[in-house]
Enzyme design. Structure first.
Site, PDB file in Angstrom:
ATOM      1  N   LYS A 223       0.820  -1.219   0.000  1.00  0.00           N
ATOM      2  CA  LYS A 223       0.000   0.000   0.000  1.00  0.00           C
ATOM      3  C   LYS A 223       0.854   1.270   0.000  1.00  0.00           C
ATOM      4  O   LYS A 223       2.021   1.261   0.378  1.00  0.00           O
ATOM      5  CB  LYS A 223      -0.957  -0.017   1.195  1.00  0.00           C
ATOM      6  CG  LYS A 223      -2.095  -1.018   0.976  1.00  0.00           C
ATOM      7  CD  LYS A 223      -3.154  -0.945   2.041  1.00  0.00           C
ATOM      8  CE  LYS A 223      -4.235  -1.989   1.736  1.00  0.00           C
ATOM      9  NZ  LYS A 223      -5.223  -2.093   2.817  1.00  0.00           N
ATOM     10  N   ARG A 258      -2.952 -10.004   5.944  1.00  0.00           N
ATOM     11  CA  ARG A 258      -3.322 -10.104   4.530  1.00  0.00           C
ATOM     12  C   ARG A 258      -2.158  -9.568   3.698  1.00  0.00           C
ATOM     13  O   ARG A 258      -1.778  -8.407   3.845  1.00  0.00           O
ATOM     14  CB  ARG A 258      -4.598  -9.286   4.295  1.00  0.00           C
ATOM     15  CG  ARG A 258      -5.123  -9.307   2.866  1.00  0.00           C
ATOM     16  CD  ARG A 258      -6.349  -8.411   2.754  1.00  0.00           C
ATOM     17  NE  ARG A 258      -6.911  -8.403   1.425  1.00  0.00           N
ATOM     18  CZ  ARG A 258      -6.471  -7.647   0.428  1.00  0.00           C
ATOM     19  NH1 ARG A 258      -5.465  -6.811   0.614  1.00  0.00           N
ATOM     20  NH2 ARG A 258      -7.036  -7.709  -0.754  1.00  0.00           N
TER      21      ARG A 258
HETATM   22  C1  YH5 Z   1      -7.436  -4.546   3.968  1.00  0.00           C
HETATM   23  O1  YH5 Z   1      -6.570  -3.761   4.380  1.00  0.00           O
HETATM   24  N1  YH5 Z   1      -7.271  -4.096   1.460  1.00  0.00           N
HETATM   25  S1  YH5 Z   1      -7.844  -4.185  -1.219  1.00  0.00           S
HETATM   26  C2  YH5 Z   1      -3.745  -0.236  -2.831  1.00  0.00           C
HETATM   27  C3  YH5 Z   1      -2.467  -0.650  -3.138  1.00  0.00           C
HETATM   28  C4  YH5 Z   1      -2.057  -1.925  -2.858  1.00  0.00           C
HETATM   29  C5  YH5 Z   1      -2.942  -2.811  -2.269  1.00  0.00           C
HETATM   30  C6  YH5 Z   1      -0.684  -0.227  -4.602  1.00  0.00           C
HETATM   31  N2  YH5 Z   1      -8.891  -5.491   0.897  1.00  0.00           N
HETATM   32  C7  YH5 Z   1      -7.758  -4.689   2.584  1.00  0.00           C
HETATM   33  O2  YH5 Z   1      -4.853  -4.438  -0.992  1.00  0.00           O
HETATM   34  N3  YH5 Z   1      -9.443  -6.313   3.119  1.00  0.00           N
HETATM   35  C8  YH5 Z   1      -7.989  -4.603   0.458  1.00  0.00           C
HETATM   36  O3  YH5 Z   1      -1.627   0.259  -3.703  1.00  0.00           O
HETATM   37  C9  YH5 Z   1      -8.749  -5.556   2.228  1.00  0.00           C
HETATM   38  N4  YH5 Z   1      -8.151  -5.297   4.831  1.00  0.00           N
HETATM   39  C10 YH5 Z   1      -9.124  -6.170   4.431  1.00  0.00           C
HETATM   40  N5  YH5 Z   1      -9.775  -6.874   5.344  1.00  0.00           N
HETATM   41  C11 YH5 Z   1      -6.615  -2.886  -1.242  1.00  0.00           C
HETATM   42  C12 YH5 Z   1      -5.212  -3.344  -1.377  1.00  0.00           C
HETATM   43  C13 YH5 Z   1      -4.249  -2.405  -1.985  1.00  0.00           C
HETATM   44  C14 YH5 Z   1      -4.625  -1.113  -2.270  1.00  0.00           C
END
Ligand code: YH5
Length: 283
Positions: A223, A258
């Site tokens: 993230k 996660r």
């Molecule tokens: C979470 O924290 N996050 S989807 C932006 C990014 C990289 C990754 C490059 N679903 C979570 O993973 N479910 C997501 O920038 C989730 N907790 C739970 N429970 C977003 C994600 C991501 C977003």
């Protein structure tokens, strides 16, 4: 100490931290064979994450990244259900579904999903009832605003108190429709309507969410908070920062992590938990 979470026909032992591997089922190619290839590819990715130590695979079809396109219910079903079916047939793992859509919750559960992971904490119309009907565990996540605009002007008087109040309200809403409290997991929602400072405060004060006495799930993998800490590092250069963040989270009480990077994260959190467990056993 044994803490078992019943996930349909499988159980998760949360007495030591568990890795949830991220599996995105992204937009399809235009060819007719595209969908089969996609299912094959998803299966291979899941298999590899299980080999690396993931006990849960979190499958999502809706991108909740800032500025992502919304996905229709039908598209979500079309992307997810064949993948759930194949993984259920061929692999021994808890299948988590990253969805906010009532019909997707129901259909996924019928195909053997073991956990509902909703970044909207069952606030969509019909989602509470759908989740209750499945009898599955549910992860309730905090988000301020909506995915497309949530990073525009995040504001909190006190981020920890406000996230706690939101989670308490969603726990109450679940219990009110007959979901048992023991089925719930909580997530502060890193990056969902939060500045870097908000994210850091939540991570540093994660132990304050132990007051709920429910398992804590965290997701910081790749993230932008990691990119910001490093000074605008691109997504593919956030691995070590993500591993460090997961380590801190486990030290501060996280039960499920996660991540896209299963092996590195599993090894790091094993160290954090070994230290933490030692602290719990002494006195
Ligand atoms: C979470 O924290 N996050 S989807 C932006 C990014 C990289 C990754 C490059 N679903 C979570 O993973 N479910 C997501 O920038 C989730 N907790 C739970 N429970 C977003 C994600 C991501 C977003």
């Amino acid at each position: 100490m044994m803490e078992l979470l019943k996930c349909g026909d499988k159980s998760l032992d949360l007495s030591s931290p568990v890795i949830m591997g991220v599996l995105n089922v992204t937009p399809d190619s235009f060819s007719d064979g595209g969908r089969y290839l996609q299912v094959d590819d998803a299966l291979r990715q899941a298999e590899s994450m299980i080999q690396d130590g993931a006990l849960v695979i979190d499958i999502g079809a809706e991108s909740t990244r800032p500025n992502a396109h919304p996905v229709s219910e039908q598209e979500e079903l079309d992307r997810l259900l064949p993948v759930i079916e194949r993984i259920k047939q061929q692999l021994d793992v808890v299948i988590s579904i990253d969805t906010s859509t009532p019909k997707v919750i129901i259909e996924s559960a019928l195909l053997g999903a073991g956990l509902i992971n909703d970044v909207r904490a069952l606030q969509r119309d019909g989602a509470l009832a759908a989740a209750a009907a499945t009898g599955l565990p549910i992860c309730l996540m905090h988000m301020q605003g909506q995915p497309n605009t949530m990073q525009q002007q995040p504001y909190y008087q006190s981020v920890v108190e406000e996230v706690q109040a939101f989670l308490q309200q969603r726990i109450d809403a679940c219990v009110a429709v007959g979901i048992s409290r023991e089925q719930l997991l909580l997530d502060v929602g890193f990056g969902f309507g939060k500045t870097l400072q908000h994210n850091l405060e939540l991570l540093g004060r994660l132990t304050e969410f132990e007051v709920f006495d429910l398992p804590l799930l965290v997701g910081m993998s790749r993230k932008s908070m990691l990119g910001a800490i490093l000074g605008s590092a691109p997504v593919n250069e956030r691995l070590f920062a993500g591993v460090a963040a997961a380590t801190v989270a486990v030290m501060n009480g996280a039960s499920i992590v996660r991540t896209h990077d299963v092996k590195a994260t599993r090894e790091a959190i094993a160290v954090a938990f070994a230290v933490k467990n030692l602290e719990l056993t002494k006195t």
